[in-house]
Design an enzyme around this catalytic site. Structure first.
Site, short mmCIF file in Angstrom:
data_model
loop_
_atom_site.label_atom_id
_atom_site.label_comp_id
_atom_site.label_asym_id
_atom_site.label_seq_id
_atom_site.Cartn_x
_atom_site.Cartn_y
_atom_site.Cartn_z
N HIS A 186 -3.74 0.54 -4.86
CA HIS A 186 -3.10 -0.56 -5.60
C HIS A 186 -3.51 -0.46 -7.06
O HIS A 186 -4.69 -0.41 -7.38
CB HIS A 186 -3.56 -1.92 -5.06
CG HIS A 186 -3.02 -2.25 -3.71
ND1 HIS A 186 -2.00 -3.14 -3.52
CD2 HIS A 186 -3.34 -1.80 -2.49
CE1 HIS A 186 -1.73 -3.23 -2.23
NE2 HIS A 186 -2.54 -2.42 -1.58
N HIS A 205 -5.50 -9.93 -2.01
CA HIS A 205 -5.64 -10.15 -0.56
C HIS A 205 -6.77 -11.14 -0.29
O HIS A 205 -7.76 -11.18 -1.03
CB HIS A 205 -5.99 -8.84 0.15
CG HIS A 205 -5.00 -7.73 -0.04
ND1 HIS A 205 -5.05 -6.88 -1.11
CD2 HIS A 205 -3.94 -7.34 0.71
CE1 HIS A 205 -4.06 -6.00 -1.02
NE2 HIS A 205 -3.36 -6.25 0.08
N ALA A 235 2.27 -2.65 4.28
CA ALA A 235 1.96 -1.69 5.34
C ALA A 235 1.50 -2.51 6.54
O ALA A 235 0.75 -3.48 6.36
CB ALA A 235 0.86 -0.75 4.88
N TYR A 289 -8.87 -10.75 2.05
CA TYR A 289 -10.08 -10.00 2.41
C TYR A 289 -10.87 -9.50 1.20
O TYR A 289 -12.00 -9.07 1.33
CB TYR A 289 -9.75 -8.83 3.36
CG TYR A 289 -8.85 -7.77 2.80
CD1 TYR A 289 -9.29 -6.85 1.85
CD2 TYR A 289 -7.54 -7.66 3.24
CE1 TYR A 289 -8.46 -5.87 1.34
CE2 TYR A 289 -6.69 -6.69 2.75
CZ TYR A 289 -7.16 -5.79 1.80
OH TYR A 289 -6.33 -4.83 1.30
N GLU A 290 -10.27 -9.60 0.00
CA GLU A 290 -11.01 -9.25 -1.20
C GLU A 290 -11.89 -10.41 -1.66
O GLU A 290 -12.66 -10.27 -2.61
CB GLU A 290 -10.04 -8.87 -2.33
CG GLU A 290 -9.28 -7.59 -2.06
CD GLU A 290 -8.19 -7.36 -3.10
OE1 GLU A 290 -8.46 -6.67 -4.09
OE2 GLU A 290 -7.07 -7.88 -2.91
N HIS A 333 -7.73 3.40 6.76
CA HIS A 333 -6.90 3.08 5.60
C HIS A 333 -6.25 4.35 5.04
O HIS A 333 -5.10 4.33 4.61
CB HIS A 333 -7.75 2.38 4.53
CG HIS A 333 -6.96 1.89 3.35
ND1 HIS A 333 -5.91 1.00 3.48
CD2 HIS A 333 -7.05 2.17 2.03
CE1 HIS A 333 -5.40 0.75 2.28
NE2 HIS A 333 -6.07 1.46 1.39
N SER A 393 0.82 -1.22 0.00
CA SER A 393 0.00 0.00 0.00
C SER A 393 0.85 1.26 0.00
O SER A 393 1.73 1.42 0.84
CB SER A 393 -0.88 0.04 1.26
OG SER A 393 -1.81 -0.99 1.23
N MET A 420 -2.26 -7.71 6.81
CA MET A 420 -3.25 -8.54 6.12
C MET A 420 -2.71 -9.12 4.82
O MET A 420 -3.49 -9.44 3.91
CB MET A 420 -4.50 -7.70 5.82
CG MET A 420 -5.10 -7.00 7.03
SD MET A 420 -6.45 -5.91 6.56
CE MET A 420 -6.69 -4.98 8.09
N SER A 421 -1.41 -9.25 4.71
CA SER A 421 -0.85 -9.74 3.44
C SER A 421 0.44 -10.53 3.70
O SER A 421 0.66 -11.03 4.80
CB SER A 421 -0.55 -8.55 2.52
OG SER A 421 0.49 -7.76 3.04
N ASN A 477 1.09 2.62 11.66
CA ASN A 477 0.29 3.05 12.81
C ASN A 477 0.63 2.14 13.98
O ASN A 477 1.14 1.05 13.79
CB ASN A 477 -1.22 2.92 12.49
CG ASN A 477 -1.58 1.51 12.02
OD1 ASN A 477 -1.40 1.18 10.84
ND2 ASN A 477 -2.03 0.68 12.94
#
Ligand code: HPA
Length: 268
Positions: free
Chosen positions: A56, A78, A108, A80-81, A242, A26, A206-207, A230
């Site tokens: 992306h 991902h 990220a 989550y997609e 995000h 990201s 998440m990746s 963060n």
């Protein structure tokens, strides 16, 4: 399936033989905008999906960087997609067939380690897979890798050392640590972050884990680098978004690009 994608890409890139792959996380896509000899949209490649996440782009970018032939994934898939772990790992098999020896996987991440600050870069020394799935589930392609691949040295200490030395030599400070992956897309709860910390995680995201597993299985050397965007949930009680993650990734992008270009130079 795999062969169709590889055949299509080979037709487009001709005699360009990539040695190094990079997955741009990201907000880090600029490296591919600035170094682009050939670009192929994922949508045009047989059996590639089109990435949907803000920040992306969704293309493979081929370029010579510091005398090395590099292929960059500008955008990744991902869980989550809605993609399966196998779909998320598919591009790595394609890159293997194109001939890459080493992959630099970036992302990220949220900082779990209280010593980490937004914009820090962390070299990944190990990971914890909390995604509840594995990209190697299913029939095994024994030509590419073993059924039960060893993961002791998934992020090889030799390459961790190399990246640390490079960072030192160009004045880019690096944190080191273990990356823990959840599926997302919701950010974690404070209790989940306490658990991640108890398990030994320094950063969460998440990746990366599916791609790293496939790469290691296929005997590709893996380098993982997180941009800490963060403090993870509950660490400083800030609300996570995000947009803020992308903003922080942008703040770190110059040093990130400098580091990656220098690592490329030093890779054998
Ligand atoms: N959690 C999970 N993924 C992330 C985070 C986070 O705090 N920050 C950036 N990606």
């Amino acid at each position: 399936m795999l062969n169709d994608a590889v055949k299509y890409i080979k037709e487009r890139i001709g005699d360009f033989n990539p040695e190094i792959g990079i997955i741009l996380g990201s907000g880090l896509g600029e490296l591919a905008d600035e170094n682009c000899d050939i670009a192929i949209n994922y949508a045009d490649i047989p059996d590639f999906e089109a990435s949907t996440v803000v920040g992306h782009k969704g293309r493979l970018v081929f370029a010579k960087i510091n005398e090395k032939n590099v292929v960059m994934m500008q955008g990744r898939f991902h869980l989550y997609e809605g993609y399966s772990a196998q779909k998320v790992g598919f591009p790595i098999k394609v890159l293997k067939k194109l001939g890459i020896k080493t992959i630099i996987i970036t992302n990220a991440a949220g900082g779990v380690n209280p010593n980490f600050h937004p914009s820090d870069l962390m070299i990944i020394t190990d990971h914890i897979n909390m995604m509840g799935t594995n990209p190697l589930i299913g029939a095994n392609d024994t030509e590419m890798g073993e059924r039960f691949p060893d993961m002791n040295e998934i992020y090889s200490s030799e390459l961790v050392d190399l990246v640390c030395k490079v960072g030192n030599s160009i004045g880019v400070d690096l944190q080191e640590g273990t990356y823990l992956a959840f599926t997302g897309p919701s950010y974690e709860t404070p209790a989940e972050i306490r658990m991640a910390k108890a398990l030994g995680a320094d950063a969460v995201g998440m990746s990366t884990v599916p791609e790293a597993i496939v790469a290691s299985w296929a005997n590709i050397n893996v380098i993982g680098i997180s941009c800490i965007c963060n403090a993870a949930a509950g660490v400083d009680m800030a609300v996570l978004s995000h947009e803020d993650v992308i903003k922080t990734a942008h703040n770190a992008k110059e040093k990130f690009k400098k580091l990656i270009k220098e690592v490329i130079k030093k890779l054998k």
